[in-house]
Design an enzyme around this catalytic site. Structure first.
Site, PDB file in Angstrom:
ATOM      1  N   CYS A  51      -2.625   8.701   3.083  1.00  0.00           N
ATOM      2  CA  CYS A  51      -2.351   8.113   1.771  1.00  0.00           C
ATOM      3  C   CYS A  51      -3.514   8.367   0.815  1.00  0.00           C
ATOM      4  CB  CYS A  51      -2.122   6.621   1.913  1.00  0.00           C
ATOM      5  SG  CYS A  51      -3.450   5.805   2.802  1.00  0.00           S
TER       6      CYS A  51
ATOM      7  N   GLU B 214       0.894  -1.168   0.000  1.00  0.00           N
ATOM      8  CA  GLU B 214       0.000   0.000   0.000  1.00  0.00           C
ATOM      9  C   GLU B 214       0.917   1.198   0.000  1.00  0.00           C
ATOM     10  OE1 GLU B 214      -3.125  -0.109  -0.336  1.00  0.00           O
ATOM     11  OE2 GLU B 214      -3.285  -2.274  -0.148  1.00  0.00           O
TER      12      GLU B 214
END
Ligand code: NAP
Length: 682
Positions: free
Chosen positions: A297, A258
């Site tokens: 993010c 990720e």
């Protein structure tokens, strides 16, 4: 205990103080030293310990036991939230940032606890999909199943969500039955450590279920094999280094990345100033720029606006940014706290300078700002920075450089196709959002941009009050994205659990598959019950236990009575000529629901007993019409049992209705709740 800041690791059952402290960790707010990490740990020993103790003891629990463990952990952590918020201020997070991190992490544990109990069997093997019939007579079948991996889950987390980042990986791995080696980012690992301590001190976790690595992972990635996994969250550069290590490639170690993502948000072409959607767009963008000081993010980095409204959006956003209160994270009035470290501020400024080469700064020149209650320079404070990119087709850096802070860029688009093309210029993202009230726009965006984004978030006046926000990954939904975002996924309900399990195709007879899956399969041995199954407690019932009832002949009077009684006078039950003209019916036929009612009349044991309620019926199919004079009989078989509460559990029954020629008339799964009675699982 929570605040000792000694940065020790939890290794093979002991807390180990750093042997060679070398990397300093400082408060994001004051810049003062909190402690340091350093020194190599015996990672090989840690892996062995996890495999020797953690794996077997987790796998000895079934899915529901593990789900209960997650819930107990969540409730335990909930008791300590206030202390955790306090510690979280040191990371620069405000109270609302900390709630996203800490409460969000706890909520993730609870969602997985609930999903584990609702969507997984009360057993050890997770079936996947339907049974495949591989033979003509049903004596050889196939079933896909999942079993837990027998190695360790290495979980390497980014600095921005020290609690959620850990728990969103730990919830599915524990539910799968795999022990974890948790490696938090050094700059905020002390908060992760506090949560790990709380979980360990609770006494809930089996020995070896979790260990903690503060600092470097030494040669850990070089000793993993196909039973281990690496779940990485962080920058694309680190992901590339780690995932391309020779041992990871050689052994096919599962590596989930990720990584960073240049998420976009698009103001729909249908939206005009003065509407609910316009205000919603400005609110979402502002929130994404300032929450966690933009260190998310999923934060919006690129803002796409129809050309005609660029100026209006600019003005509205600048107003919001100007009013944003930056300050000490512990102050109630503070809306935006600090970045995680001075180093991070240097990085963000450097990245912003790259973007500035192609874009105009329209807010937050160089990022210096007034800070309430703290020293703006000693702490890692930074003003939000808003850029405008006049020519997003020619510009490169805005689509490639991630400034991991409160930095975003406005850019104009000409029409929806152009907007979609700009969304996709991020090269694969975690999330793209579109604020539109036009479903046709939403459909067009999905067709044009779906394959570039892990999540597509549409919001408008209808869903705005209940919507969860552009930047919030949810345990129920996939988190991850293609290309630059890492090409992996986490969460997404049970999908997340399966990342820690192996899928196998299992082939064999019905008896084999029944024993393997714990659910009776058509064709498997039928056990004869000593007494009616409705008279015996949950724990006394055996999988495969079957009764065959007496028959009941269906008469014309039954059909007409049912039709009058219920009002269902569909022609196939009432009019012979019309029924015969229908390709499905030979004559007037009995109502399917009449047959179900007759079936219940045939198999039910009427007296009070362990069966508390009939709670449902699944996968009903009517397979052959029943005409006047047919005689139906019922087969009732115990298919699966699931504990639900302290007092009762669910029993799923396989029910088949046959006619006098043994042909299947109807088939379904019946659900009842049955009390444990005196046996209580003994
Ligand atoms: P990072 O520098 O890549 O570090 C991520 C993690 O990797 C940290 O725990 C770090 O530990 C560890 N690490 C670094 N080098 C390693 C090595 N050689 N071996 C083993 N572990 C190593 O990222 P970050 O600065 O912490 O996080 C910011 C980045 O993460 C941003 O780019 C952001 O977009 C991304 N992010 C992505 C997601 C997502 O879900 N997609 C979520 C959050 C953040 P140390 O701290 O000890 O170096």
């Amino acid at each position: 205990m929570l605040y000792q800041h000694n940065f020790s690791s939890f290794v093979m059952g002991d807390w180990i103080v750093p042997s060679h402290p070398s990397r300093l960790v400082c408060s994001a707010v004051t810049g003062q030293e909190l402690g340091s990490v350093g020194g190599a740990l015996d990672v090989s020993g840690m892996r062995d310990y996890a495999k020797t103790y953690g794996g077997p003891s987790l796998r000895a629990l079934n899915f529901h036991d593990r789900a209960r463990l997650l819930k107990a952990l969540a409730l335990h952590l909930k008791l300590h939230r206030k202390a955790l918020y306090k510690l979280s201020f040191e990371t620069g997070a405000t109270l609302s940032d900390s709630k996203i991190d800490i409460d969000g992490g706890i909520a993730t544990l609870l969602v997985y606890a609930s999903k584990g109990r609702r969507e997984m069997p009360d057993g050890f093997i997770l079936p996947d999909g339907e049974l495949e019939v591989l033979s003509r007579d049903g004596s050889f079948l196939g079933q896909h199943i999942y079993t837990p991996l027998q190695g360790v889950a290495v979980q390497i987390n980014a600095f921005n969500f020290p609690v959620w980042g850990m728990l969103e990986k730990l919830a599915p791995s524990l539910l799968a039955g795999v022990p974890s080696l948790i490696k938090p980012a050094t700059s905020t690992g002390y908060l992760t450590q506090a949560v790990v301590r709380l979980m360990l001190d609770s006494g809930l976790l089996p020995r070896g279920a979790i260990q903690l690595i503060m600092g470097g992972t030494s040669n850990l990635l070089d000793i993993l094999d196909c039973q281990d996994t690496v779940g990485f969250t962080g920058s694309a550069a680190t992901a590339l280094t780690l995932r391309s290590s020779p041992n990871i490639l050689k052994n096919g170690v599962r590596f989930t990345a990720e990584q960073d993502s240049l998420n976009g948000s698009l103001l729909g072409p249908d939206v005009v100033p003065g509407t609910a959607e316009f205000d919603l767009f400005v609110t979402e963008v502002h929130r994404e720029m300032t929450t966690k000081a933009g260190q998310k993010c999923t934060a919006i980095r690129r803002i796409m606006v129809p050309e005609a409204y660029m100026e209006t959006v600019q003005i509205a956003l600048k107003e919001r940014l100007l009013a944003t209160k930056i300050g000490h994270p512990a102050l109630a009035a503070t809306e935006m706290g600090a970045l995680v470290s001075l180093g991070q501020r240097l990085d963000v400024r450097a990245q912003a300078r790259l973007i500035a080469k192609e874009c105009d700064i329209i807010f937050g020149d160089e990022g210096s700002c007034h800070v309430e209650g703290a020293d703006a320079e000693a702490g890692a404070f930074l003003s939000p920075i808003l850029f405008c990119c006049p020519d997003p087709d020619q510009a490169v850096s805005v689509h490639e450089v991630e400034a991991f802070g409160p930095v975003a860029t406005l850019m104009p688009y000409r029409n929806i196709d152009h907007g979609i093309a700009l969304l996709n210029r991020g090269g694969g993202s975690l999330v793209a959002s579109v604020i539109t009230h036009d479903p046709a726009v939403a459909r067009q965006v999905v067709l044009g941009a779906g394959s570039f984004h892990g999540r597509l978030y549409f919001n408008d006046r209808v869903s705005q009050a209940e919507s969860t926000g552009h930047g919030s990954p949810l345990p129920h939904m996939v988190h991850g994205g293609p290309g630059r975002a890492g090409g992996s996924e986490e969460l997404g309900g049970l999908r997340g659990v399966k990342h820690y399990m192996q899928q196998s195709a299992v082939q064999g007879s019905p008896d084999m598959l029944t024993a393997i899956t714990g659910a009776w399969i058509k064709g498997a041995t039928e056990l004869t019950a000593a007494s009616h199954p409705f008279t015996r407690d949950f724990y006394q019932l055996k999988i495969g236990e079957t009764i065959h009832t007496a028959g009941r002949e269906v008469s014309l009077k039954d059909i007409e009575h049912f039709a009058e009684f219920t009002g269902d006078r569909f022609y196939a039950h009432m009019d012979a000529e019309a029924a015969k003209a229908n390709p499905f019916f030979p004559d007037r036929v009995a109502h399917g629901y009449l047959l179900l009612s007759f079936a219940a009349g045939l198999f039910v044991e009427p007296n009070p007993g362990p069966v508390l309620a009939n709670t449902g019926l699944n996968t009903l199919s009517f397979q052959k019409p029943v005409v006047v004079g047919d005689c139906i009989k019922v087969q009732l078989t115990v298919k699966r049992k699931t504990r639900r509460t302290e007092e009762y559990g669910e029993v799923r029954w396989h029910v088949v209705l046959r006619n006098q020629d043994q042909e299947h008339v109807a088939e379904y799964e019946l659900l009842t709740m049955n009390s444990y009675g005196e046996t209580k699982g003994a």
